[in-house]
Design a protein around this motif. Structure first.
Motif, PDB file in Angstrom:
ATOM      1  N   PRO A  93       5.703  -3.649   4.540  1.00 36.55           N
ATOM      2  CA  PRO A  93       4.323  -3.140   4.425  1.00 36.55           C
ATOM      3  C   PRO A  93       3.614  -3.924   3.324  1.00 36.55           C
ATOM      4  CG  PRO A  93       5.863  -1.653   3.334  1.00 36.55           C
ATOM      5  CD  PRO A  93       6.698  -2.712   3.997  1.00 36.55           C
ATOM      6  N   LEU A  94       2.900  -4.962   3.715  1.00 36.86           N
ATOM      7  CA  LEU A  94       2.362  -5.925   2.749  1.00 36.86           C
ATOM      8  C   LEU A  94       1.388  -5.312   1.751  1.00 36.86           C
ATOM      9  CD1 LEU A  94       1.807  -8.971   5.140  1.00 36.86           C
ATOM     10  CD2 LEU A  94       3.753  -8.473   3.659  1.00 36.86           C
ATOM     11  N   LYS A  95       0.767  -4.209   2.119  1.00 35.24           N
ATOM     12  CA  LYS A  95      -0.210  -3.608   1.212  1.00 35.24           C
ATOM     13  C   LYS A  95       0.441  -2.975  -0.011  1.00 35.24           C
ATOM     14  CE  LYS A  95      -3.749  -2.629   4.701  1.00 35.24           C
ATOM     15  NZ  LYS A  95      -4.598  -1.580   5.334  1.00 35.24           N
ATOM     16  N   SER A  96       1.717  -2.601   0.115  1.00 35.55           N
ATOM     17  CA  SER A  96       2.358  -1.895  -0.995  1.00 35.55           C
ATOM     18  C   SER A  96       3.470  -2.706  -1.666  1.00 35.55           C
ATOM     19  CB  SER A  96       2.944  -0.563  -0.500  1.00 35.55           C
ATOM     20  OG  SER A  96       3.871  -0.784   0.550  1.00 35.55           O
ATOM     21  N   VAL A  97       3.916  -3.784  -1.014  1.00 38.60           N
ATOM     22  CA  VAL A  97       5.008  -4.581  -1.564  1.00 38.60           C
ATOM     23  C   VAL A  97       4.650  -6.060  -1.500  1.00 38.60           C
ATOM     24  CG1 VAL A  97       7.453  -5.194  -1.352  1.00 38.60           C
ATOM     25  CG2 VAL A  97       6.707  -2.873  -0.820  1.00 38.60           C
ATOM     26  N   THR A 115      16.076   1.014 -12.887  1.00 42.46           N
ATOM     27  CA  THR A 115      15.824   0.298 -11.637  1.00 42.46           C
ATOM     28  C   THR A 115      14.333   0.085 -11.432  1.00 42.46           C
ATOM     29  OG1 THR A 115      17.793   1.270 -10.612  1.00 42.46           O
ATOM     30  CG2 THR A 115      16.138   0.345  -9.134  1.00 42.46           C
ATOM     31  N   LYS A 116      13.537   1.138 -11.675  1.00 39.15           N
ATOM     32  CA  LYS A 116      12.090   1.039 -11.492  1.00 39.15           C
ATOM     33  C   LYS A 116      11.473   0.029 -12.451  1.00 39.15           C
ATOM     34  CE  LYS A 116      11.667   5.787  -9.810  1.00 39.15           C
ATOM     35  NZ  LYS A 116      11.079   7.137 -10.039  1.00 39.15           N
ATOM     36  N   ALA A 117      12.111  -0.116 -13.618  1.00 39.04           N
ATOM     37  CA  ALA A 117      11.587  -1.062 -14.600  1.00 39.04           C
ATOM     38  C   ALA A 117      12.003  -2.498 -14.283  1.00 39.04           C
ATOM     39  CB  ALA A 117      12.076  -0.676 -15.992  1.00 39.04           C
ATOM     40  N   GLU A 118      13.273  -2.687 -13.857  1.00 43.02           N
ATOM     41  CA  GLU A 118      13.786  -4.030 -13.617  1.00 43.02           C
ATOM     42  C   GLU A 118      13.495  -4.532 -12.209  1.00 43.02           C
ATOM     43  OE1 GLU A 118      17.943  -6.545 -14.397  1.00 43.02           O
ATOM     44  OE2 GLU A 118      17.850  -4.358 -14.653  1.00 43.02           O
ATOM     45  N   PHE A 119      13.464  -3.598 -11.231  1.00 45.14           N
ATOM     46  CA  PHE A 119      13.227  -3.987  -9.834  1.00 45.14           C
ATOM     47  C   PHE A 119      12.116  -3.107  -9.232  1.00 45.14           C
ATOM     48  CE2 PHE A 119      17.836  -4.317 -10.746  1.00 45.14           C
ATOM     49  CZ  PHE A 119      17.963  -5.704 -10.757  1.00 45.14           C
ATOM     50  N   PRO A 120      10.907  -3.208  -9.765  1.00 39.60           N
ATOM     51  CA  PRO A 120       9.822  -2.308  -9.338  1.00 39.60           C
ATOM     52  C   PRO A 120       9.440  -2.436  -7.858  1.00 39.60           C
ATOM     53  CG  PRO A 120       8.952  -4.103 -10.674  1.00 39.60           C
ATOM     54  CD  PRO A 120      10.437  -4.157 -10.811  1.00 39.60           C
ATOM     55  N   GLN A 121       9.436  -3.674  -7.318  1.00 43.10           N
ATOM     56  CA  GLN A 121       9.069  -3.873  -5.918  1.00 43.10           C
ATOM     57  C   GLN A 121      10.111  -3.258  -4.988  1.00 43.10           C
ATOM     58  OE1 GLN A 121       6.170  -5.389  -4.685  1.00 43.10           O
ATOM     59  NE2 GLN A 121       5.545  -5.239  -6.819  1.00 43.10           N
ATOM     60  N   LEU A 122      11.364  -3.440  -5.323  1.00 34.31           N
ATOM     61  CA  LEU A 122      12.459  -2.908  -4.513  1.00 34.31           C
ATOM     62  C   LEU A 122      12.453  -1.374  -4.569  1.00 34.31           C
ATOM     63  CD1 LEU A 122      14.760  -3.824  -2.729  1.00 34.31           C
ATOM     64  CD2 LEU A 122      16.261  -3.860  -4.731  1.00 34.31           C
ATOM     65  N   ALA A 123      12.204  -0.835  -5.759  1.00 41.48           N
ATOM     66  CA  ALA A 123      12.137   0.626  -5.901  1.00 41.48           C
ATOM     67  C   ALA A 123      10.950   1.186  -5.123  1.00 41.48           C
ATOM     68  CB  ALA A 123      12.032   0.999  -7.381  1.00 41.48           C
ATOM     69  N   GLN A 124       9.817   0.472  -5.153  1.00 36.69           N
ATOM     70  CA  GLN A 124       8.642   0.908  -4.416  1.00 36.69           C
ATOM     71  C   GLN A 124       8.888   0.925  -2.915  1.00 36.69           C
ATOM     72  OE1 GLN A 124       5.820   2.151  -5.293  1.00 36.69           O
ATOM     73  NE2 GLN A 124       4.751   2.096  -3.328  1.00 36.69           N
ATOM     74  N   LEU A 125       9.567  -0.136  -2.450  1.00 38.39           N
ATOM     75  CA  LEU A 125       9.917  -0.221  -1.027  1.00 38.39           C
ATOM     76  C   LEU A 125      10.819   0.929  -0.617  1.00 38.39           C
ATOM     77  CD1 LEU A 125       9.906  -1.748   1.661  1.00 38.39           C
ATOM     78  CD2 LEU A 125      11.832  -3.092   0.824  1.00 38.39           C
TER      79      LEU A 125
END
Length: 246
Positions: free
Chosen positions: A202-206, A236-246
């Motif tokens: 979902p390109l709009k969020s990641v 995890t949210k701090a180090e891998f924010p995009q992955l956590a968001q996904l």
């Protein structure tokens, strides 16, 4: 469900008399719960309460002279209607168990999707069970055991479960279009940096580019297994924010 609400809301006096009657009768519930369509979980609670006090409620309705009271009394004395009620108590109970799992706090796709998939398997079990021993239909089983003629209506319950199966299968099929993302979420350490998951994002969020960099960083760590709470951890949210968001 409308019949339950009608019994409750016909008049304030009737409601008070009903509560008094149930209390004096030592019923398992001192009130009849109304059903709110906004609160899905209330359906099973309303049905199960009605089922538990059906004998007391039938006695109470005999004292009601209104048309609504007569219609409710007819429903409570109908073998078919009570058989349907028993079936709905059972099936809504199973659905409630699933809903409660999905509504628990701090749940991710890793937690919730398996529960939905598991329920689709349970529906296959319920479909066979309702035509046989009814081990998973505790309310319906004794009711049909008492009246063998009611077994004819199990076809209705079979069709109901088949329709429920179809609805669940249609919903689960939508996840097939995201299977590569699901695999990425479960095993990001082994995911290809330019895998098929890229086209499903979902390109709009990641952001793809940042997510690829995060995967590189994750592959360079000693994290070998993604635990259920991995994506919920603050680190995890701090180090891998995009992955956590996904």
């Amino acid at each position: 469900m409308n019949r339950i609400n009608c019994i409750r809301s016909q008049s304030a006096l009737r409601h008070r008399n009903l509560r008094k009657f149930l209390k004096e009768s030592d019923a398992t519930s001192e009130d009849l719960l109304t059903y709110n369509i906004i609160r899905k979980l209330s359906k099973r609670n309303s049905l199960s309460t009605l089922w538990c006090i059906c004998q007391e409620l039938t006695s109470f309705l005999r004292t009601c002279t209104s048309l609504n009271g007569k219609q409710s009394q007819d429903m409570m004395s109908s073998s078919k209607d009570m058989s349907d009620l028993a079936f709905l108590v059972d099936i809504c109970g199973h659905l409630n168990d699933l809903n409660l799992k999905l509504q628990e706090k701090n749940k991710t796709t890793i937690n919730t999707l398996p529960a939905v998939q598991a329920f689709s398997y349970k529906l296959k079990l319920f479909l066979v069970d309702v035509q046989g021993d009814m081990l998973h239909s505790p309310a319906l089983k004794p009711f049909l055991d008492e009246d063998e003629g009611m077994a004819f209506f199990t076809n209705d319950y079979t069709h109901f479960i088949e329709k429920l199966q179809q609805d669940f299968n249609n919903g689960l099929s939508q996840f097939q279009s995201f299977k590569h993302i699901m695999q990425l979420i479960k095993t990001p350490q082994t995911a290809k940096l330019n895998g098929k998951w890229v086209t499903q994002l979902p390109l709009k969020s990641v952001d793809v580019s940042y997510l690829q960099l995060e995967l590189c960083n994750l592959k360079g760590t000693d994290i070998n297994k993604i635990e259920e709470d991995f994506y919920l951890q603050a680190s995890t949210k701090a180090e891998f924010p995009q992955l956590a968001q996904l």
